[in-house]
Design a protein around this motif. Structure first.
Motif, PDB file in Angstrom:
ATOM      1  N   GLN A  11      -1.179  -0.956   3.308  1.00 42.98           N
ATOM      2  CA  GLN A  11      -2.445  -0.315   2.936  1.00 42.98           C
ATOM      3  C   GLN A  11      -2.716   0.766   3.968  1.00 42.98           C
ATOM      4  OE1 GLN A  11      -5.717  -2.932   1.981  1.00 42.98           O
ATOM      5  NE2 GLN A  11      -7.191  -1.450   2.724  1.00 42.98           N
ATOM      6  N   CYS A  19      -2.207  -0.638  -2.346  1.00 41.96           N
ATOM      7  CA  CYS A  19      -1.262  -0.590  -1.236  1.00 41.96           C
ATOM      8  C   CYS A  19       0.098  -0.256  -1.832  1.00 41.96           C
ATOM      9  CB  CYS A  19      -1.261  -1.880  -0.435  1.00 41.96           C
ATOM     10  SG  CYS A  19      -1.206  -3.380  -1.391  1.00 41.96           S
ATOM     11  N   PRO A  36      -5.651  -4.300   6.300  1.00 41.21           N
ATOM     12  CA  PRO A  36      -6.202  -4.575   4.968  1.00 41.21           C
ATOM     13  C   PRO A  36      -7.462  -5.439   4.990  1.00 41.21           C
ATOM     14  CG  PRO A  36      -4.471  -6.122   5.436  1.00 41.21           C
ATOM     15  CD  PRO A  36      -4.527  -5.178   6.613  1.00 41.21           C
TER      16      PRO A  36
END
Length: 113
Positions: A11, A19, A36
């Motif tokens: 991500q 992502c 993330p």
């Protein structure tokens, strides 16, 4: 403690709702790296290396966020862990983008003789 994840995605920005697969992914759990909101995502279908997957549910009409900016719009509800590509999103700048073949990117609204 041994890492239980054998698959990884990345991500880019904290605000991203997608992502990127860092290898070909198979159904199962995928570790999300890069800061993330969710450290792991379960996927139900294979996703190819370099392709996007949703890191949370994305509603129909909601922006697809990558690099911290809107890169497109969901054409339907996209579940967490689902492949994000031409079959479920479109460009906000090119109305024709939702007619492209998800595998080849070829236009499906044009017939050649």
């Amino acid at each position: 403690m041994a890492d239980r994840f054998h698959q990884t995605c990345f991500q880019i920005e904290a605000a991203d709702n997608v992502c990127t697969a860092l290898s070909d992914l198979e159904p199962g759990w995928v570790k999300v790296t890069g800061g993330p909101a969710y450290p792991a995502i379960a996927i139900a279908a294979p996703i190819k290396n370099g392709h996007k997957l949703a890191n949370r549910p994305i509603g129909a009409g909601e922006a697809i966020i990558k690099y911290g900016i809107a890169i497109g719009e969901a054409t339907r509800l996209i579940g967490a862990g689902e492949w994000v590509h031409l079959h479920n999103c479109r460009s906000r700048y090119d109305a024709r983008s939702s007619t492209l073949d998800p595998e080849t990117g070829a236009p499906t609204d044009t017939r050649y003789k």
